[in-house]
Structure formats: C-alpha cells, structure tokens
Design an enzyme around this catalytic site. Structure first.
Site, PDB file in Angstrom:
ATOM      1  N   GLY A   1       0.846  -1.189   0.000  1.00 46.20           N
ATOM      2  CA  GLY A   1       0.000   0.000   0.000  1.00 46.20           C
ATOM      3  C   GLY A   1       0.880   1.236   0.000  1.00 46.20           C
TER       4      GLY A   1
ATOM      5  CD  GLN B   1       3.249   5.838   2.713  1.00 47.24           C
ATOM      6  OE1 GLN B   1       2.336   5.270   2.146  1.00 47.24           O
ATOM      7  NE2 GLN B   1       4.168   5.188   3.398  1.00 47.24           N
TER       8      GLN B   1
ATOM      9  CB  CYS C   1       4.535   2.621   7.828  1.00 46.27           C
ATOM     10  SG  CYS C   1       4.157   4.052   6.815  1.00 46.27           S
ATOM     11  CG  LEU C   2       6.346   1.129   1.936  1.00 47.73           C
ATOM     12  CD1 LEU C   2       5.867   1.430   0.526  1.00 47.73           C
ATOM     13  CD2 LEU C   2       7.431   0.057   1.924  1.00 47.73           C
TER      14      LEU C   2
ATOM     15  CG  HIS D   1      -1.195   1.577   7.044  1.00 47.83           C
ATOM     16  ND1 HIS D   1      -0.327   1.170   8.034  1.00 47.83           N
ATOM     17  CD2 HIS D   1      -0.470   2.379   6.231  1.00 47.83           C
ATOM     18  CE1 HIS D   1       0.869   1.710   7.812  1.00 47.83           C
ATOM     19  NE2 HIS D   1       0.806   2.452   6.724  1.00 47.83           N
ATOM     20  CD  GLU D   2      -1.655   2.692   2.423  1.00 51.14           C
ATOM     21  OE1 GLU D   2      -1.236   3.859   2.299  1.00 51.14           O
ATOM     22  OE2 GLU D   2      -0.919   1.753   2.773  1.00 51.14           O
TER      23      GLU D   2
ATOM     24  CG  HIS E   1      -0.275   6.932   5.185  1.00 49.44           C
ATOM     25  ND1 HIS E   1       0.806   7.537   5.785  1.00 49.44           N
ATOM     26  CD2 HIS E   1       0.062   5.630   5.050  1.00 49.44           C
ATOM     27  CE1 HIS E   1       1.749   6.627   5.991  1.00 49.44           C
ATOM     28  NE2 HIS E   1       1.325   5.461   5.565  1.00 49.44           N
TER      29      HIS E   1
END
Ligand SMILES: [Zn+2]
Length: 170
Positions: free
Chosen positions: A45, A50, A92-93, A134-135, A138
C-alpha cells in the site's frame, strides 16, 4: 517513474491531504507511478503523502502483483463500516525497519473513487481491511504508530532520532 518514499519526520506525513478533484491523464500517470514506486519499495500500500504529494489518493495491492484484480486505487476514500478486531504486526514504508502489533477492525468497508472518478464500495477482511485503514489514516495525517502505546512510540522515535543523527534516515 519511481518516487522516493518520504520518511517519518517530514511534515507532509502528518497533515491532512487535499481532496482529488480532477481525474485526468496526469492523475492516471501519478497512479501508475505510485504502483511502480510501491512495488519497488516492496510495499502492499502507498499513499500520495508518502511521495510528498498531499492528495487524498492511495494505491493498494495486497496480492503484490499476483492478482490484477487486487490492484486498487483509492481516491477520496471514506471508511463507512468496520467490524470485529484483529491484532497483527504492522509496518509502514515511511517508517522502515520497524514493525509493531496494531489492533484494528478485521472487516472494513470503504467508499472511494477509482482512477476515473467513479465511486465504488469495497469490503475487505484481514490484510485488505488493515490496508484500507492504514492508507486512509495516511490521508488524514495519521501514522500507525499513533495506534500503539506511548511507551513503544517514544522508543521508536528515539531510535529514529539516532538514525537521523547518524545520517541514516533520509
Ligand atoms: Zn504507511
């Protein structure tokens, strides 16, 4: 085009993103680039903030290229229903190398627009439900570490500050 993933500490990650209004070729290209950047970073994702773009836009592929139907574009997503509870390690990236168990709803329904601006609803369970939450977090300027204990969060932040000082966080 592969975008660099913005790391924790950049203010773009902690502010609410702007709605997507125009669904044109430029947006289609951005979505393509987001999928490419996500795969390159081995993620399932990726939200636009990000990559430093404060737009309510995210891409998800929990199958990681296995199933073309699993490729989802979420523009202006809203969580419309949640059910159950599930605790799983989450990462998380933008906060690489760290993972912590996070309790979230096990079943989640979203309402979002696709790359053409068409509204759709989709229900996901387990990993997909987690990705939806999660997204969407963000896009509201919220990171998964806001769902863990203050003690664990402070520990992660301390370790990150150390990495920043060592020049290993960029
Ligand atoms: Zn993330």
């Amino acid at each position: 085009m592969i975008y660099r993933i913005v790391k924790f500490g950049d203010p773009v990650l902690e502010k609410p993103a702007e709605p997507v209004i125009v669904f044109d070729d430029e947006l289609k290209k951005l979505v393509e680039d987001m999928f490419e950047s996500m795969y390159e970073a081995h993620g399932v994702g990726l939200a636009a903030p990000q990559i430093g773009i404060s737009k309510r836009l995210a891409v998800i592929d929990v199958s990681f290229k296995e199933n073309p139907d699993a490729k989802l574009v979420l523009a202006n997503p809203e969580i419309i229903h949640t059910e159950g509870k599930h605790t799983q390690p989450e990462g998380c990236l933008s906060i690489p190398e760290f993972r912590e168990p996070v309790t979230r709803a096990r079943k989640v329904t979203i309402r979002a627009q696709d790359v053409n601006g068409k509204w759709y609803e989709k229900t996901g369970e387990d990993m997909l439900a987690r990705a939806f939450l999660h997204e969407t977090d963000h896009l509201n300027g919220r990171l998964y570490i806001s769902h863990i204990s203050a003690l664990k969060r402070d520990l992660i932040k301390r370790k990150i500050r150390k990495l920043v000082r060592a020049g290993e966080w960029h």
